[in-house]
Every structure is written in C-alpha cells, then in structure tokens.
Motif scaffolding. Structure first.
Motif, mmCIF file in Angstrom:
data_model
loop_
_atom_site.group_PDB
_atom_site.id
_atom_site.type_symbol
_atom_site.label_atom_id
_atom_site.label_comp_id
_atom_site.label_asym_id
_atom_site.label_seq_id
_atom_site.Cartn_x
_atom_site.Cartn_y
_atom_site.Cartn_z
ATOM 1 N N ALA A 102 0.952 -59.214 95.475
ATOM 2 C CA ALA A 102 0.829 -58.470 95.457
ATOM 3 C C ALA A 102 2.582 -57.483 95.734
ATOM 4 O O ALA A 102 3.433 -57.448 95.081
ATOM 5 N N VAL A 103 2.802 -58.809 97.069
ATOM 6 C CA VAL A 103 4.122 -58.557 97.574
ATOM 7 C C VAL A 103 5.230 -58.999 96.216
ATOM 8 O O VAL A 103 5.842 -58.572 96.032
ATOM 9 N N ASN A 104 4.749 -60.093 95.228
ATOM 10 C CA ASN A 104 5.527 -60.511 94.685
ATOM 11 C C ASN A 104 5.900 -58.937 93.233
ATOM 12 O O ASN A 104 6.860 -58.975 92.579
ATOM 13 N N LEU A 105 4.801 -58.577 92.726
ATOM 14 C CA LEU A 105 4.597 -57.063 92.173
ATOM 15 C C LEU A 105 5.589 -56.147 92.177
ATOM 16 O O LEU A 105 6.675 -55.431 91.898
ATOM 17 N N ALA A 106 5.518 -55.366 94.316
ATOM 18 C CA ALA A 106 6.454 -54.983 94.778
ATOM 19 C C ALA A 106 6.869 -54.685 94.665
ATOM 20 O O ALA A 106 8.136 -54.070 94.157
ATOM 21 N N ASN B 3 -3.467 -67.063 87.429
ATOM 22 C CA ASN B 3 -2.256 -66.162 88.325
ATOM 23 C C ASN B 3 -0.922 -66.086 87.219
ATOM 24 O O ASN B 3 0.013 -65.477 87.763
ATOM 25 N N VAL B 4 -0.946 -67.140 86.488
ATOM 26 C CA VAL B 4 0.165 -67.613 86.076
ATOM 27 C C VAL B 4 0.941 -66.396 85.352
ATOM 28 O O VAL B 4 1.545 -65.572 85.661
ATOM 29 N N ALA B 5 -0.105 -66.613 84.542
ATOM 30 C CA ALA B 5 -0.360 -64.897 83.281
ATOM 31 C C ALA B 5 0.165 -63.369 83.780
ATOM 32 O O ALA B 5 1.027 -63.350 83.611
ATOM 33 N N ALA B 6 -0.687 -63.501 85.230
ATOM 34 C CA ALA B 6 -0.776 -62.277 85.610
ATOM 35 C C ALA B 6 0.634 -61.967 86.987
ATOM 36 O O ALA B 6 1.128 -60.541 86.617
ATOM 37 N N SER B 7 1.239 -62.711 87.106
ATOM 38 C CA SER B 7 2.235 -62.364 88.159
ATOM 39 C C SER B 7 2.892 -62.899 86.634
ATOM 40 O O SER B 7 4.361 -61.514 87.240
ATOM 41 N N VAL B 8 3.857 -63.481 86.022
ATOM 42 C CA VAL B 8 4.966 -63.764 85.234
ATOM 43 C C VAL B 8 4.573 -62.218 84.528
ATOM 44 O O VAL B 8 5.302 -61.458 84.702
ATOM 45 N N ALA B 9 3.527 -61.874 83.604
ATOM 46 C CA ALA B 9 3.659 -60.223 82.948
ATOM 47 C C ALA B 9 3.633 -59.441 83.923
ATOM 48 O O ALA B 9 4.556 -58.200 83.596
ATOM 49 N N GLY B 10 2.923 -58.923 85.088
ATOM 50 C CA GLY B 10 2.648 -58.256 86.299
ATOM 51 C C GLY B 10 4.349 -58.091 86.680
ATOM 52 O O GLY B 10 5.149 -56.753 87.041
ATOM 53 N N GLY B 11 4.899 -58.804 86.359
ATOM 54 C CA GLY B 11 5.849 -59.222 87.254
ATOM 55 C C GLY B 11 7.022 -58.125 86.623
ATOM 56 O O GLY B 11 8.252 -57.392 86.965
ATOM 57 N N LEU B 12 7.510 -59.153 85.268
ATOM 58 C CA LEU B 12 8.029 -57.952 84.338
ATOM 59 C C LEU B 12 8.676 -57.231 84.383
ATOM 60 O O LEU B 12 8.734 -55.636 84.195
ATOM 61 N N GLY B 13 6.733 -56.567 84.311
ATOM 62 C CA GLY B 13 5.973 -55.145 83.742
ATOM 63 C C GLY B 13 6.592 -54.296 85.233
ATOM 64 O O GLY B 13 6.504 -53.803 85.153
ATOM 65 N N ALA B 14 6.182 -54.788 85.865
ATOM 66 C CA ALA B 14 6.429 -53.527 87.601
ATOM 67 C C ALA B 14 8.179 -53.845 87.522
ATOM 68 O O ALA B 14 8.462 -52.506 87.835
#
Length: 124
Positions: free
Chosen positions: A42-46, A100-111
C-alpha cells in the motif's frame, strides 16, 4: 537542486515520510490476516502515485527535492519489498512471493501513470 538547502529539504521530507510509512504499514497490515505484505504494498503504491503526480507538475526544484526525493523516497521502500519477498519465498509461500513482485511492479508503474494523468487533468 543541490547543496546544503537540498540536503535540508530531503531530510525534512524524509522526516515526515519515514514515520508515515511505518504507521501506514502497521495500520494496513493489522487489518489483514495473511502472509502477503499488504502494508508495504500500500505505501509503495501510494508513494508511486504521488511521485507520478509531482512529476507532472510544472518544475519546482524545491518541491521535487522535498516531496519527491525526501518524502516519497522515505515513504516507499524497495528494501522492505525485497526483504518481505525473500522471506515469503524462504517460508514456502512462493505464490505470495511471486504475486508480491508482479503486483508491486505493475501496481507501482500503474499508480505512477495514474498520478501523472491526474496531475495533468487537474492542472490542464
């Protein structure tokens, strides 16, 4: 921006971002009964969304130094992401580690893209 003022601005931003990261991580993680590191996610996406937003604003070196580098740099945490992913894999939760890896990378880029687009929509 460089020099002593930049150091002060980064430190000021980080002094807010680091404790907020800790508190937000604990707040989110306490509400989930899984091995997945939802708080760090959550904090990484925010932080990615906020940094994308800041990057789209008209150039203000002081704002980007304090908020972008200091605050977002301390709010987000690549080291904790790496540690938690490794811990998941070592404990046999390999699916959660890969997720975690997939969601964090994709989610971070998307965010980041969403934050950038939001800033353009708001500022015209």
């Amino acid at each position: 921006m460089s020099g002593p003022l930049a150091v002060v601005l980064v430190a000021a931003g980080a002094a807010i971002g680091a404790p907020l990261r800790y508190l937000a991580d604990r707040f989110v993680q306490a509400r989930h009964d899984t091995v997945f590191p939802w708080g760090t996610f959550a904090v990484n996406l925010a932080g990615s969304a906020l940094l994308g937003f800041l990057a789209a604003l008209p150039a203000d070196p002081a704002l980007m130094t304090a908020a972008g580098i200091g605050f977002c740099g301390a709010l987000t945490t690549y080291s904790t992401f790496g540690y938690e992913t490794l811990r998941l894999a070592q404990e046999g939760a390999r699916f959660a580690a890969v997720a975690n890896v997939a969601a964090s990378v994709a989610g971070g880029l998307g965010a980041g893209v969403c934050g950038f687009a939001l800033a353009h929509a708001v500022t015209g």
